[in-house]
Design an enzyme around this catalytic site. Structure first.
Site, short mmCIF file in Angstrom:
data_model
loop_
_atom_site.label_atom_id
_atom_site.label_comp_id
_atom_site.label_asym_id
_atom_site.label_seq_id
_atom_site.Cartn_x
_atom_site.Cartn_y
_atom_site.Cartn_z
N VAL A 65 -5.35 -3.97 1.74
CA VAL A 65 -5.49 -4.54 3.06
C VAL A 65 -5.58 -5.89 2.84
O VAL A 65 -5.79 -6.31 1.69
CB VAL A 65 -6.52 -3.90 4.04
N TYR B 260 3.74 -20.10 -10.74
CA TYR B 260 4.02 -21.28 -10.18
C TYR B 260 4.81 -22.43 -11.06
O TYR B 260 5.74 -22.97 -10.93
CB TYR B 260 2.69 -22.19 -9.48
N HIS C 267 -2.22 -15.75 -13.81
CA HIS C 267 -0.81 -15.09 -14.03
C HIS C 267 -0.22 -15.92 -12.74
O HIS C 267 1.08 -16.36 -12.98
CB HIS C 267 -0.86 -13.60 -13.80
N ASN C 268 -0.50 -15.66 -11.66
CA ASN C 268 0.07 -16.37 -10.37
C ASN C 268 0.34 -17.97 -10.64
O ASN C 268 1.35 -18.46 -10.53
CB ASN C 268 -0.44 -16.10 -9.19
N GLY D 52 4.27 -7.71 -9.02
CA GLY D 52 5.60 -6.84 -9.25
C GLY D 52 6.30 -6.92 -8.04
O GLY D 52 7.23 -6.48 -7.85
N GLY E 265 0.84 -1.43 0.02
CA GLY E 265 -0.01 0.11 -0.01
C GLY E 265 0.76 1.44 0.22
O GLY E 265 0.63 2.17 -0.84
N ARG F 194 -17.08 -47.11 -19.58
CA ARG F 194 -17.98 -46.46 -18.94
C ARG F 194 -19.39 -46.94 -19.39
O ARG F 194 -20.45 -47.19 -18.67
CB ARG F 194 -18.18 -44.84 -19.36
N ASN G 125 -4.75 4.60 7.33
CA ASN G 125 -4.21 3.16 7.72
C ASN G 125 -5.09 3.15 8.89
O ASN G 125 -4.86 4.09 9.66
CB ASN G 125 -2.99 3.17 7.68
N ARG G 126 -5.49 1.87 9.39
CA ARG G 126 -6.11 1.85 10.52
C ARG G 126 -5.55 2.17 11.70
O ARG G 126 -6.10 3.00 12.70
CB ARG G 126 -6.76 0.36 10.80
P1 ATR Z 1 1.48 -6.97 4.17
O1 ATR Z 1 1.49 -8.36 3.80
O2 ATR Z 1 2.08 -6.15 2.95
O3 ATR Z 1 2.21 -6.61 5.62
P2 ATR Z 1 -1.32 -7.37 4.51
O4 ATR Z 1 -1.37 -7.90 5.59
O5 ATR Z 1 -2.03 -7.84 3.39
O6 ATR Z 1 0.10 -6.45 4.10
O7 ATR Z 1 -2.20 -6.00 5.14
C1 ATR Z 1 -2.00 -5.44 6.07
C2 ATR Z 1 -2.76 -4.20 6.24
O8 ATR Z 1 -4.02 -4.42 6.20
C3 ATR Z 1 -2.38 -3.07 7.24
O9 ATR Z 1 -2.51 -1.84 6.61
C4 ATR Z 1 -3.31 -3.30 8.29
O10 ATR Z 1 -3.73 -2.25 8.91
P3 ATR Z 1 -2.89 -2.09 10.58
O11 ATR Z 1 -1.80 -1.27 9.98
O12 ATR Z 1 -3.93 -1.16 11.27
O13 ATR Z 1 -2.89 -3.51 11.03
C5 ATR Z 1 -4.63 -3.44 7.34
N1 ATR Z 1 -5.77 -4.07 7.80
C6 ATR Z 1 -5.99 -5.39 8.30
N2 ATR Z 1 -7.12 -5.80 8.84
C7 ATR Z 1 -7.85 -4.64 8.73
C8 ATR Z 1 -9.29 -4.10 8.99
N3 ATR Z 1 -9.99 -5.20 9.61
N4 ATR Z 1 -9.41 -2.74 8.90
C9 ATR Z 1 -8.63 -2.05 8.27
N5 ATR Z 1 -7.47 -2.26 7.80
C10 ATR Z 1 -7.01 -3.51 8.04
#
Ligand code: ATR
Length: 471
Positions: free
Chosen positions: A75, A192, A187-188, A130, A15, A446, A33-34
């Site tokens: 997220v 693999y 793509h993923n 990416g 993000g 069959r 961000n939360r």
């Molecule tokens: P990465 O693998 O790159 O760490 P991720 O685990 O896919 O990322 O996502 C983490 C993100 O999701 C974080 O920004 C997290 O917010 P926090 O920093 O507050 O933990 C966000 N996230 C996870 N659950 C959430 C929810 N229920 N509401 C809002 N944001 C959430």
């Protein structure tokens, strides 16, 4: 004041890097961000890279977006995504857009799109490939969603996307609702398969021929200068050339040989089974990861199941044979992946253009490769190709490679080195070119035990044999 061109919710690595990418391209980016500390960290570390509008409350974040609002969610996939969508949707107005850039399952994207459409909102499920670096410097972006949403969102995404060698942005609207996440999933799956095939090439040359990792790194670098030129071959050379600082050994020798997976390969195979598309390359790659991690079975069998230990007389020029087998098997895996996309596009009425898919995979994403230029040309010159293998150029490559391919698969079997990717790709090739398959016998079986009937080669209609009378 509503000044932001786009907003990003969720400022973990992907993000924040996407937000920075938007800002570096001159867009005003709202960020939220939360846990607010992450927003503060981003602004402190990178606030000077462009125009960020941080908010502590989601209401302020939404209010800071220009209409039609565009909020990109980065997220965790699953419940977190649903929770954030609900919160955003409650604050948005008709015409606004919620963009999910996570690895959502396309069925979830279809569900979310339908629900938000009811509220007059656009939901754009988009694949972003990416990795961390791609997100910052230019990812391949695979959006689904309405054509209307793409009118104002498309130019922003295209600006931050990777650019193919001819300068085209690696971002194209692929179709409505789940189309983008579907293409990202396949793509993923192809990723693999690519990784498994490279792994098999490595295993044959290391365990079989006995070439050391440092020398293999050179071989992969040489391959990367030719038709196999791709990010994954480049990465392979880097990994094989790396020495472990703690032990002085090749790093590859100190890494536990159990491959992890987050699920997109599995989703690809599950969906292929539903659609009835043989994606044997992706399936074998996914199962090979499962076998590597199936420690109970491996530990229980390793001393019992005897066989060759990799040492046989390898054909002269075996390295070149392996290179050709790798290229041919890789083309098969891509052909199968495209078949799956075409089948899903027909099933869900997405109208996906296969040429656009291959074109947007040319840069930014993990499977970027030089030969995607040729795949793009193949689909563009004949979108109705029954299989990629029927494109004259690819027919020639796989046909010319087959002697080497057969030597590799048979030598691997004699040496006792597993090559599920190479072998299944060759079996697929031979399956497609067989005028008669043993499916005739299966139809007979069959009909024998289940009266499932069969068709005849010489007459129209459906037939059933009274097997008791024939006995
Ligand atoms: P990465 O693998 O790159 O760490 P991720 O685990 O896919 O990322 O996502 C983490 C993100 O999701 C974080 O920004 C997290 O917010 P926090 O920093 O507050 O933990 C966000 N996230 C996870 N659950 C959430 C929810 N229920 N509401 C809002 N944001 C959430």
């Amino acid at each position: 004041m509503s000044t932001a061109d786009i907003g990003v919710v969720g400022l973990a690595v992907m993000g924040s890097n996407l937000a920075r990418n938007f800002a570096r391209h001159g867009f005003t980016v709202a960020v939220y961000n939360r846990t607010h500390a992450k927003t503060t960290e981003l602004i402190e570390a990178h606030g000077d890279e462009g125009d960020f509008v941080p908010s502590e409350a989601l209401e302020d974040f939404v209010a800071s977006l220009k209409r039609p609002r565009k909020a990109m969610i980065m997220v965790q996939a699953g419940n977190a995504t649903d929770a954030v969508i609900d919160q955003l949707a409650a604050l948005m107005e008709p015409g606004d857009m919620i963009i999910d850039g996570g690895n959502a399952h396309f069925e979830n994207t279809r569900r979310r799109e339908a629900a938000l459409r009811e509220q007059g909102l656009h939901f754009v499920g988009t694949g972003v490939s990416g990795g961390e670096e791609g997100a910052l410097l230019g990812p391949a972006i695979m959006p689904g969603g309405s054509a209307e949403s793409y009118e104002s969102l498309g130019p922003i995404l295209e600006a931050i996307a990777a650019k193919a060698p001819d300068g085209t942005p690696c971002c194209t609207r692929l179709g409505p609702d789940g189309a983008g996440h579907f293409v990202k999933m396949v793509h993923n799956g192809i990723e693999y398969s690519d990784m498994q095939l490279i792994g098999e090439a490595y295993d044959l040359l290391r365990r079989g021929v006995g070439i050391e990792p440092a020398d293999l790194a050179k071989i992969f670098s040489e391959w990367n200068a030719g038709e196999l030129d791709s990010y994954l071959i480049e990465v392979t050379a880097e990994v094989l050339g790396h020495t472990d600082a703690a032990t002085g050994k090749p790093l590859v020798d100190v890494i536990v040989d159990q491959a992890g997976q987050k699920g997109t390969g599995r989703w690809t195979v599950q969906n292929a089974l539903d659609l009835g598309v043989p994606v044997t390359g992706i399936a074998e790659a996914t199962f090979a990861r499962a076998l590597s991690s199936g420690t109970r079975q491996r530990e229980g069998a390793v001393d019992l199941l005897t066989g060759p230990t990799g040492k046989v007389d390898f054909p002269a020029d075996f390295v070149e044979d392996v290179r050709q087998a790798l290229y041919a098997s890789k083309i098969v895996a891509y052909a199968q992946g495209f078949d799956q996309i075409a089948a899903a596009s027909a099933e869900y009425d997405w109208g996906i253009d296969l040429g656009s898919c291959s074109a947007l995979w040319r840069a930014g994403c993990i499977i970027r490769a030089r030969f995607l230029d040729r795949i793009t040309e193949a689909w563009r010159s004949d979108p109705e190709l029954p299989t990629l293998l029927a494109a004259p150029e690819f027919t020639k490559i796989v046909t010319d490679a087959q002697d080497a391919w057969r030597r590799v698969v048979s030598t691997a079997a004699l040496a006792g080195i597993p090559t599920p990717g190479f072998s299944s790709a060759l079996a697929y090739y031979d399956g497609l070119r067989s005028r008669r398959l043993p499916a005739a016998l299966i139809q007979g079986q069959r009909d024998f035990f289940g009266a499932h009937t069969y068709k005849r080669v010489d007459r129209e209609g459906t037939f059933h044999t009274d097997w008791s009378g024939d006995r």
